[in-house]
Write a protein that holds these residues in place. Sequence first.
Motif, PDB file in Angstrom:
ATOM      1  N   THR A 247       0.792  -1.136   0.082  1.00 55.79           N
ATOM      2  CA  THR A 247       0.025   0.002   0.096  1.00 55.79           C
ATOM      3  C   THR A 247       0.763   1.237  -0.054  1.00 55.79           C
ATOM      4  O   THR A 247       0.616   2.124  -0.784  1.00 55.79           O
ATOM      5  CB  THR A 247      -0.984  -0.067   1.117  1.00 55.79           C
ATOM      6  N   PHE A 248       1.595   1.244   0.994  1.00 54.62           N
ATOM      7  CA  PHE A 248       2.646   2.532   1.218  1.00 54.62           C
ATOM      8  C   PHE A 248       3.311   3.075  -0.290  1.00 54.62           C
ATOM      9  O   PHE A 248       3.388   3.895  -0.934  1.00 54.62           O
ATOM     10  CB  PHE A 248       3.738   2.297   2.235  1.00 54.62           C
ATOM     11  N   TRP A 249       4.154   1.898  -0.835  1.00 53.35           N
ATOM     12  CA  TRP A 249       4.995   2.278  -1.874  1.00 53.35           C
ATOM     13  C   TRP A 249       3.976   2.223  -3.176  1.00 53.35           C
ATOM     14  O   TRP A 249       4.167   3.013  -4.376  1.00 53.35           O
ATOM     15  CB  TRP A 249       5.970   0.916  -2.237  1.00 53.35           C
ATOM     16  N   GLY A 250       2.951   1.627  -3.212  1.00 56.90           N
ATOM     17  CA  GLY A 250       2.050   1.638  -4.439  1.00 56.90           C
ATOM     18  C   GLY A 250       1.459   3.117  -4.333  1.00 56.90           C
ATOM     19  O   GLY A 250       1.239   3.760  -5.244  1.00 56.90           O
ATOM     20  N   SER A 251       1.106   3.535  -3.377  1.00 59.45           N
ATOM     21  CA  SER A 251       0.513   4.930  -3.100  1.00 59.45           C
ATOM     22  C   SER A 251       1.384   5.923  -3.301  1.00 59.45           C
ATOM     23  O   SER A 251       0.932   7.174  -4.031  1.00 59.45           O
ATOM     24  CB  SER A 251      -0.027   5.094  -1.510  1.00 59.45           C
ATOM     25  N   LEU A 252       2.736   5.793  -3.165  1.00 59.71           N
ATOM     26  CA  LEU A 252       3.670   7.012  -3.375  1.00 59.71           C
ATOM     27  C   LEU A 252       4.095   6.951  -5.112  1.00 59.71           C
ATOM     28  O   LEU A 252       3.802   7.870  -5.528  1.00 59.71           O
ATOM     29  CB  LEU A 252       5.083   6.191  -2.955  1.00 59.71           C
ATOM     30  N   VAL A 253       3.851   5.791  -5.645  1.00 60.79           N
ATOM     31  CA  VAL A 253       3.852   5.722  -7.285  1.00 60.79           C
ATOM     32  C   VAL A 253       2.512   6.409  -7.804  1.00 60.79           C
ATOM     33  O   VAL A 253       2.619   7.397  -8.555  1.00 60.79           O
ATOM     34  CB  VAL A 253       3.961   4.353  -7.777  1.00 60.79           C
ATOM     35  N   ALA A 254       1.386   5.988  -7.142  1.00 60.80           N
ATOM     36  CA  ALA A 254       0.381   6.637  -7.659  1.00 60.80           C
ATOM     37  C   ALA A 254       0.347   8.162  -7.341  1.00 60.80           C
ATOM     38  O   ALA A 254       0.065   8.900  -8.311  1.00 60.80           O
ATOM     39  CB  ALA A 254      -1.141   6.052  -7.021  1.00 60.80           C
ATOM     40  N   PHE A 255       0.797   8.615  -6.235  1.00 62.39           N
ATOM     41  CA  PHE A 255       1.069   9.912  -6.027  1.00 62.39           C
ATOM     42  C   PHE A 255       1.968  10.674  -7.020  1.00 62.39           C
ATOM     43  O   PHE A 255       1.617  11.750  -7.675  1.00 62.39           O
ATOM     44  CB  PHE A 255       1.316  10.283  -4.684  1.00 62.39           C
ATOM     45  N   GLY A 256       3.104  10.084  -7.169  1.00 66.27           N
ATOM     46  CA  GLY A 256       4.155  10.486  -8.488  1.00 66.27           C
ATOM     47  C   GLY A 256       3.431  10.680  -9.790  1.00 66.27           C
ATOM     48  O   GLY A 256       3.498  11.788 -10.407  1.00 66.27           O
ATOM     49  N   LYS A 257       2.559   9.793 -10.145  1.00 65.54           N
ATOM     50  CA  LYS A 257       1.640   9.705 -11.440  1.00 65.54           C
ATOM     51  C   LYS A 257       0.740  11.096 -11.445  1.00 65.54           C
ATOM     52  O   LYS A 257       0.756  11.685 -12.455  1.00 65.54           O
ATOM     53  CB  LYS A 257       1.200   8.538 -11.820  1.00 65.54           C
ATOM     54  N   LEU A 258       0.109  11.333 -10.509  1.00 61.63           N
ATOM     55  CA  LEU A 258      -0.991  12.001 -10.266  1.00 61.63           C
ATOM     56  C   LEU A 258      -0.444  13.533 -10.498  1.00 61.63           C
ATOM     57  O   LEU A 258      -0.894  14.413 -10.887  1.00 61.63           O
ATOM     58  CB  LEU A 258      -1.881  11.913  -9.236  1.00 61.63           C
ATOM     59  N   LYS A 259       0.802  13.636  -9.414  1.00 65.36           N
ATOM     60  CA  LYS A 259       1.282  14.924  -9.270  1.00 65.36           C
ATOM     61  C   LYS A 259       2.263  15.345 -10.601  1.00 65.36           C
ATOM     62  O   LYS A 259       2.551  16.584 -10.721  1.00 65.36           O
ATOM     63  CB  LYS A 259       2.258  14.928  -8.140  1.00 65.36           C
ATOM     64  N   GLY A 260       2.330  14.317 -11.428  1.00 66.62           N
ATOM     65  CA  GLY A 260       3.235  14.652 -12.554  1.00 66.62           C
ATOM     66  C   GLY A 260       4.831  14.506 -12.214  1.00 66.62           C
ATOM     67  O   GLY A 260       5.582  14.821 -13.249  1.00 66.62           O
ATOM     68  N   LEU A 261       5.300  14.068 -11.175  1.00 64.41           N
ATOM     69  CA  LEU A 261       6.519  13.737 -10.779  1.00 64.41           C
ATOM     70  C   LEU A 261       6.858  12.425 -11.603  1.00 64.41           C
ATOM     71  O   LEU A 261       8.235  12.318 -11.957  1.00 64.41           O
ATOM     72  CB  LEU A 261       6.633  13.242  -9.241  1.00 64.41           C
ATOM     73  N   ILE A 262       6.229  11.430 -11.870  1.00 65.38           N
ATOM     74  CA  ILE A 262       6.544  10.281 -12.479  1.00 65.38           C
ATOM     75  C   ILE A 262       5.560  10.506 -13.760  1.00 65.38           C
ATOM     76  O   ILE A 262       4.439  10.987 -13.510  1.00 65.38           O
ATOM     77  CB  ILE A 262       6.175   9.031 -11.790  1.00 65.38           C
ATOM     78  N   GLY A 263       6.045  10.260 -14.951  1.00 68.17           N
ATOM     79  CA  GLY A 263       5.079  10.101 -16.315  1.00 68.17           C
ATOM     80  C   GLY A 263       3.843   9.437 -16.133  1.00 68.17           C
ATOM     81  O   GLY A 263       3.760   8.214 -15.325  1.00 68.17           O
ATOM     82  N   ASP A 264       2.753  10.088 -16.337  1.00 71.64           N
ATOM     83  CA  ASP A 264       1.439   9.344 -16.107  1.00 71.64           C
ATOM     84  C   ASP A 264       1.087   8.365 -17.251  1.00 71.64           C
ATOM     85  O   ASP A 264      -0.014   7.560 -16.910  1.00 71.64           O
ATOM     86  CB  ASP A 264       0.431  10.329 -16.072  1.00 71.64           C
ATOM     87  N   GLY A 265       1.885   8.101 -17.986  1.00 72.01           N
ATOM     88  CA  GLY A 265       1.767   6.813 -18.905  1.00 72.01           C
ATOM     89  C   GLY A 265       2.217   5.359 -18.192  1.00 72.01           C
ATOM     90  O   GLY A 265       2.608   5.292 -17.340  1.00 72.01           O
ATOM     91  N   ALA A 266       1.591   4.313 -19.105  1.00 71.40           N
ATOM     92  CA  ALA A 266       2.114   3.025 -18.629  1.00 71.40           C
ATOM     93  C   ALA A 266       3.629   2.857 -18.664  1.00 71.40           C
ATOM     94  O   ALA A 266       4.109   2.869 -19.801  1.00 71.40           O
ATOM     95  CB  ALA A 266       1.240   2.125 -19.261  1.00 71.40           C
ATOM     96  N   VAL A 267       4.118   2.354 -17.656  1.00 77.50           N
ATOM     97  CA  VAL A 267       5.478   1.957 -17.822  1.00 77.50           C
ATOM     98  C   VAL A 267       5.586   0.474 -17.777  1.00 77.50           C
ATOM     99  O   VAL A 267       5.509  -0.221 -16.990  1.00 77.50           O
ATOM    100  CB  VAL A 267       6.444   2.344 -16.337  1.00 77.50           C
ATOM    101  N   LEU A 268       6.137  -0.070 -18.951  1.00 73.13           N
ATOM    102  CA  LEU A 268       5.915  -1.407 -19.215  1.00 73.13           C
ATOM    103  C   LEU A 268       7.396  -2.030 -19.686  1.00 73.13           C
ATOM    104  O   LEU A 268       8.235  -1.470 -20.158  1.00 73.13           O
ATOM    105  CB  LEU A 268       5.091  -1.903 -20.567  1.00 73.13           C
ATOM    106  N   PHE A 269       7.628  -3.122 -19.263  1.00 72.42           N
ATOM    107  CA  PHE A 269       9.023  -3.838 -19.801  1.00 72.42           C
ATOM    108  C   PHE A 269       8.917  -5.435 -19.771  1.00 72.42           C
ATOM    109  O   PHE A 269       7.894  -5.866 -19.278  1.00 72.42           O
ATOM    110  CB  PHE A 269       9.956  -3.465 -18.752  1.00 72.42           C
TER     111      PHE A 269
END
Length: 462
Positions: free
Chosen positions: A134-156
């Motif tokens: 929950t914690f780390w998933g929420s941080l990633v969600a926050f980053g995507k919503l805030k624009g700190l991380i690209g809001d697109g899907a990151v696939l590999f």
Amino acid sequence: MTEILINIGYLLSAALFIFGLKGLTHPRTAVRGNLFGACGMLLAVVITLLDKSIVSFEVIIAGLIIGAIVGAVLAIKIEMTSMPELVAVFNGFGGIASVFVAGAALIESTINGATPLTQATIAVAASGLIGAVTFWGSLVAFGKLKGLIGDGAVLFSGQQIINAALAITALALSAGVVMDPTNVILYWLLVVAASALGVLLVIPVGGADMPVVVALLNSYSGLAAAATGFVLSNNVLIITGSLVGASGIILTQIMCKAMNRSLFNVLFGVLAPTGGGASADEVYTGRVKSTSPEEVALLFDAARRVAIIPGYGMAVSQAQHPVANLAAILQERGIIVEYGVHPVAGRMPGHMNVLLAEADVPYESLKDMDEINQDIDQVDVALIIGANDVVNPLARTDPTSAIAGMPIIDVDKAKTVVNIKRSLSPGFAGIPNPLFALDNSLMLFGDGKKAVLDIIAALKDS
């Protein structure tokens, strides 16, 4: 006798939480529901502090003061458009609190030389696993919503295999914690594995699916809290955590239905768009027709029924009050005005409802997607303010689209469609919207609030 009184107090607190959730199901009772929930939490905290005589009240009071200051600042400073990010952070805080409380309980039992019951060790493992995800998933969600991380899907390549390996590793470490609770290192290794899993589960999710993820993480935080309740043998924490977990799952299912997503896919983090389709140039070139506030005012003058479709753009520009004023002017002229609200318009469920309620829009004027779609073809003018994916006809017409099959508001069936947007930029799904290029569609480019104010001025001049 003391234990009986404590349990009665916890029961009353749980009842207040249930009444609070019931109140939140309707805008008319939402404020009262919030008050019930707040009173229930206050009662639970007071009873718990009085029950635990070993608590240092100096530390607790200091924490209350700091928390109150932080909470007040956030309540004043955070705008409605940033509320999803705040909710994501709150979910994360709940998860990490469960991780540390469960870890502290495990360390305490080791120091005291006591062997915890199997129920307690299972709860500790569950708290660590779910809380870290929950914690780390929420941080990633926050980053995507805030624009700190690209809001697109990151696939590999091999992403799902890695996720499966991490899940198996976390479950194996959880079993190790249950079988050997004295080995605290196993618990922290479990937290590390679960943390990596939390990041990798949310990273592949695109911006269009973030509302679903936020709802799901909210459920996870509740489940982590319930598990921590078993660790601490705290009845009210078990009850409230279960309520949050269950309501979060229900909300997630509602969101999945509204976006035509599978809950299975949500749980395993495979919400990425399918891609494909025409480019923006192919969709828009030579087909988009711009309009002016004066022309829109003329359309309203000749209309008998108007539908207003709010979206995230209305939230960004804080246009809800001008929109309510526009509706009032039209109603004074005998025009029927309704609001078509999509379940996932904006970035959170209920986002548009809250904004419109803030502008004192009557609840009776708010129509859900199914209701407004029943006779949308009878609407003379559909005014769209910042909505994009939730009115994109590709959901009906293109099976390869990122939003294929998603229920939408069928505004393209209205007699005339006016789209207020800053530009032709795509929505969260990252795809063009053919609605903007239809023969019955006009584009009013500009800030949502200013555009609506200009339309009001043109109406008054006419």
